[in-house]
Write a protein that holds these residues in place. Structure first.
Motif, PDB file in Angstrom:
ATOM      1  N   ALA A  48       0.816  -1.217   0.000  1.00  0.00           N
ATOM      2  CA  ALA A  48       0.000   0.000   0.000  1.00  0.00           C
ATOM      3  C   ALA A  48       0.843   1.258   0.000  1.00  0.00           C
ATOM      4  N   THR A  49       2.135   1.127   0.306  1.00  0.00           N
ATOM      5  CA  THR A  49       2.988   2.317   0.428  1.00  0.00           C
ATOM      6  C   THR A  49       4.276   2.227  -0.378  1.00  0.00           C
ATOM      7  N   THR A  50       4.428   1.200  -1.214  1.00  0.00           N
ATOM      8  CA  THR A  50       5.660   1.056  -1.998  1.00  0.00           C
ATOM      9  C   THR A  50       5.355   0.681  -3.442  1.00  0.00           C
ATOM     10  N   ALA A  51       6.305   0.993  -4.319  1.00  0.00           N
ATOM     11  CA  ALA A  51       6.227   0.605  -5.727  1.00  0.00           C
ATOM     12  C   ALA A  51       7.612   0.174  -6.184  1.00  0.00           C
ATOM     13  N   HIS A  52       7.664  -0.869  -6.992  1.00  0.00           N
ATOM     14  CA  HIS A  52       8.920  -1.422  -7.508  1.00  0.00           C
ATOM     15  C   HIS A  52       9.078  -0.970  -8.956  1.00  0.00           C
ATOM     16  N   VAL A  53      10.132  -0.197  -9.239  1.00  0.00           N
ATOM     17  CA  VAL A  53      10.368   0.355 -10.574  1.00  0.00           C
ATOM     18  C   VAL A  53      11.601  -0.317 -11.165  1.00  0.00           C
ATOM     19  N   MET A  54      11.484  -0.807 -12.404  1.00  0.00           N
ATOM     20  CA  MET A  54      12.598  -1.446 -13.111  1.00  0.00           C
ATOM     21  C   MET A  54      12.729  -0.832 -14.502  1.00  0.00           C
TER      22      MET A  54
END
Length: 327
Positions: A48-54
């Motif tokens: 709910a509070t993080t996003a994984h960017v690649m």
């Protein structure tokens, strides 16, 4: 003839102008060309509070020394040039965000932004301190010399699993949605032993214990990436209203998620990009495109898929078709 001091100085300046002396010319040229835009950007909500960017590596005439990750117009992360992924923290639950990435070089030149992608974080679970259960023992399949497919059993959580994190040794290398049970890992080295584990994450950032490890060894030597290619690829021509079309059909590669983008090559050149809107097909996919009005033309066609980590997979087998006058 005797040269005067003034004439000698003038000749020296002229000579240096023509030959680019060490104290003047090209050796002091400054790098002003920025890196290219990073390609293959993917974004996955981790909780709910993080996003994984690649993203994929950008190119530069000297060297890419770092990447800047933007949330909207705000730079939120700076990472070194050898790193191509980051977890963005401090987000709000049930909120949509837009991310992009820009590369920079040693001279401070910043390249253009890559493709902008949006992601919506899941709702937060009130006072959730219970982590998900340990994922079921993973298993894997080697897909040639540079990729493997991983499978694992579902975790259980009282509020639901938000994502699964994939680890290579002790390093997190990928993240997929909580509804997925498999993923394709690319960018590996030929003839190399790897150890993979999986963790589950809920919306409150509670992480499960790591799964049991699965060990896989990639094939030796080089291959053409067929393990990541679409299968069952077929092509045929069709005449409609005086125009010829090529009808394609294939099975998407197993990636742990729906493949929404493909690149179609016709007669040795990139003909078009195909992007499925809405829900992309997972079992059987079809597409048709116009090739002209002339009968008797022979065409060669193949396609490849954009994988979940933003890289391009291997090409399907190439098919040869010929337009004719039969309806």
């Amino acid at each position: 003839m005797r040269r005067t001091p003034h004439l000698s100085a003038l000749l020296a300046v002229t000579a240096c102008t023509l030959t680019a002396c060490a104290w003047g010319g090209d050796q002091d040229a400054k790098d002003v060309r920025p890196p290219t835009a990073p390609r293959g950007i993917t974004v996955q909500a981790g909780s709910a509070t993080t996003a994984h960017v690649m993203w994929n590596q950008a190119t530069d005439d000297t060297e890419v020394t770092g990447y800047d990750v933007y949330r909207g117009a705000t730079r939120v992360e700076r990472v070194p040039g050898g790193k191509h992924m980051v977890d963005v923290v401090g987000l709000k639950p049930s909120t949509t965000y837009t991310f992009t990435v820009r590369a920079r070089d040693a001279e401070g030149n910043v390249g253009p932004a890559g493709k902008k992608l949006t992601v919506t974080t899941p709702a937060a679970a009130a006072a959730d301190r219970e982590p998900p259960s340990r994922p079921g023992s993973p298993r894997g399949a080697v897909e040639g010399s540079r990729a493997v497919t991983l499978f694992w059993g579902a975790s259980k959580d009282d509020q639901g699993v938000a994502s699964y994190e994939i680890y290579q040794g002790t390093s997190k290398i990928h993240s997929v949605g909580g509804s997925e049970r498999q993923t394709l890992v690319t960018g590996l080295r030929p003839g190399t032993d790897y150890r993979f584990t999986v963790k589950a994450l809920d919306a409150a950032d509670n992480a499960s214990p790591a799964s049991r490890a699965v060990r896989l060894t990639t094939a030796a030597g080089q291959d053409d990436g067929r393990g990541t290619a679409p299968t069952g690829f077929r092509a045929k021509t069709r005449l409609a209203d005086g125009a010829y079309y090529i009808d394609l059909a294939w099975t998407p590669p197993r990636t742990g998620g729906a493949v929404a983008e493909y690149e179609i090559h016709l007669d040795g050149k990139n003909a078009t990009s195909l992007v499925f809107g809405g829900t992309a097909p997972r079992s059987k996919a079809t597409h048709s495109f116009y090739v002209g009005r002339k009968a008797g033309d022979t065409h060669r066609v193949k396609l490849r898929a954009k994988l979940p980590d933003g890289t391009w997979g291997g090409y399907s087998p190439e098919r040869t078709v010929t337009t004719d006058r039969r309806p």
